[in-house]
Design an enzyme around this catalytic site. Structure first.
Site, mmCIF file in Angstrom:
data_model
loop_
_atom_site.group_PDB
_atom_site.id
_atom_site.type_symbol
_atom_site.label_atom_id
_atom_site.label_comp_id
_atom_site.label_asym_id
_atom_site.label_seq_id
_atom_site.Cartn_x
_atom_site.Cartn_y
_atom_site.Cartn_z
ATOM 1 N N CYS A 55 48.175 50.377 35.543
ATOM 2 C CA CYS A 55 48.015 49.131 35.865
ATOM 3 C C CYS A 55 49.331 48.269 36.272
ATOM 4 C CB CYS A 55 47.187 48.247 34.637
ATOM 5 S SG CYS A 55 47.077 46.609 35.097
ATOM 6 N N CYS A 58 50.165 45.448 34.316
ATOM 7 C CA CYS A 58 50.485 45.801 32.711
ATOM 8 C C CYS A 58 52.048 46.079 33.142
ATOM 9 C CB CYS A 58 49.857 46.648 32.376
ATOM 10 S SG CYS A 58 47.951 46.646 31.976
ATOM 11 N N CYS A 190 33.231 61.529 -7.494
ATOM 12 C CA CYS A 190 34.073 61.789 -6.396
ATOM 13 C C CYS A 190 35.217 60.881 -6.238
ATOM 14 C CB CYS A 190 33.525 62.517 -5.131
ATOM 15 S SG CYS A 190 34.549 62.729 -3.918
#
Length: 437
Positions: A55, A58, A190
């Site tokens: 992008c 970006c 457990c």
């Protein structure tokens, strides 16, 4: 050619490139494996950018984001998620475009959208304002940090969101359900099960909200409901299985943190969300909204109804619906129109000269488009979209540099076309010689 294709890289192609940040930066690289530990379980304020490496916006933000991270070091945490690679993590927070910035403050479960400028001073100012707000909340007695309990602290999520499953209710609750289920088989003694419990509970609460109940988390005490444990071959604890209606259950192989579990649940959800609606271009609003709201809009110009009839047109529409289903995880809109109905649109895309049916993929943000050159078939369209996704398709600028004028037309009624009759033809304005009459 590569340089030309790069113009469209931000929103038309998904390129296989490395992330925008490295270990030497003050920006923390986040992913599904560390997001819960670093962000959700932290008392710090976080600014998180969700980005895609391909992008352009970006890439432009990257140096400013790095400067902001360095300025805020030791004060506010600054992170980044490659949401193209980790799309399930982006999906958890409703990321629909890049870059998206979110502020994880007092309520980590509900981050705020950052709406400020993209310069480092603007980012730093917003971070400090959010920090002041967080401090005031803490002074006022409001809790900060994570909404989820740590493994050592308990209290994670709402236990009611984990459905208690038994020998008696399992079939009706899980197997007969149209929803997707992730089921933990556990034993109370457990230790690993005890460690998983707060993560499972926190994930159940978030998944319930994020999927609107379409994916559910349940738990079976396998020491009590041994019939279920035997039916599904449970040999160790905890064992997690994924159930889809009408299919054999599959073993869950992911991590045991809240974010890992949520990521798998969101994958289940996104795999089964309905495909985007295939709309006929009836007016300007439909074209504008679809092309502006989605990363790409895929437009088909189909032959005139008189050329194909209803069955021929429906076959073309079915191909489009099939491809919309195949690519439903993409942020794409799907449109169609009849040849000749939107001539300015055809002209702006150079479609008329290639015959019908035709298809174009438009990036309205860049006003770039690519044309389908192969066959109008599932195979041909898949190849076309796949080529675009790896940056190999040729592109051009939309004619006029803007979306064209769109005529308002009536929707197709689903029927065959009807040729005009002699009664429909008015010759009163035609000057004919007597011999021609």
């Amino acid at each position: 050619m590569r340089a030309f294709l790069g113009v469209l890289a931000c929103s038309l192609t998904v390129l296989s490139v490395h992330g925008l940040y490295s270990a030497s930066d003050d920006v923390v690289e986040l992913n599904p494996s560390n997001f819960n530990r670093e962000v959700m379980q932290s008392d710090s304020l976080w600014l998180v950018e969700f980005y895609a490496p391909w992008c352009g916006h970006c890439k432009n933000l990257t140096p400013e984001w790095k400067k902001a991270a360095t300025a805020l070091k030791g004060i506010v945490k600054v992170g980044a998620v490659d949401a193209d690679q980790h799309n399930s993590l982006g999906g958890q927070y409703g990321v629909r475009g890049f870059p998206t910035i979110k502020i994880f403050g007092a309520n980590k479960h509900k981050p705020e959208d950052y709406q400020g400028g993209r310069s480092s001073p603007a980012i730093v100012d917003a971070a400090l304002n959010a920090l002041r707000s967080l401090v005031k909340d803490r002074l006022g007695g409001k809790t900060g940090g994570s909404d989820y309990g740590r493994q050592s602290g308990g209290g994670a999520g709402n236990k009611k969101d984990v459905v208690e499953l038994t020998d008696d209710n399992f079939d009706s609750t899980v197997l007969d359900s149209d929803d997707f289920w992730m089921v933990e088989f556990f034993a109370p003694w457990c230790g690993h099960c005890k460690n998983l419990e707060p993560e499972w509970t926190a994930a159940a609460t978030e998944v319930q909200e994020q999927t609107k109940g379409k994916v559910k988390l349940g738990a079976v005490d396998a020491t009590v409901h041994q019939g279920l444990a035997s039916r599904y071959g449970i040999r160790g604890f905890p064992t997690i299985k994924v159930f889809r209606k009408g299919e054999e259950p599959e073993d869950y192989q992911g991590g045991r943190t809240r974010s890992d579990i949520v990521a798998r649940a969101m994958d289940l959800y996104s795999d089964n969300i309905p495909p985007p609606e295939l709309q006929e271009i009836l007016n300007e609003d439909i074209l504008k909204k679809t092309c502006e709201d989605y990363q790409l809009c895929i437009i088909s110009v189909l032959p005139h109804i008189l050329d194909t009839g209803a069955s021929g047109r429906n076959s073309y529409l079915e191909v489009m619906r099939t491809m919309a289903e195949k690519y439903k995880k993409k942020m794409w809109g799907w449109l169609w129109t009849e040849a000749g109905a939107q001539m300015e649109l055809e002209s702006s895309l150079g479609i008329g000269g290639f015959g019908y049916p035709a298809m174009a993929a438009i990036n309205a943000r860049k006003m770039k488009f690519a044309l389908l050159r192969g066959s109008f078939s599932e195979t041909g369209i898949h190849e076309f979209l796949r080529e675009l996704s790896v940056g190999r398709g040729s592109t051009a600028t939309v004619g006029g540099g803007a979306l064209p004028k769109i005529n308002t037309v009536e929707p197709w009624d689903g029927n065959d076309g009807v040729l005009p009759t002699e009664d429909d033809i008015d010759l009163t304005d035609v000057d004919l010689e007597k011999d021609e009459l």
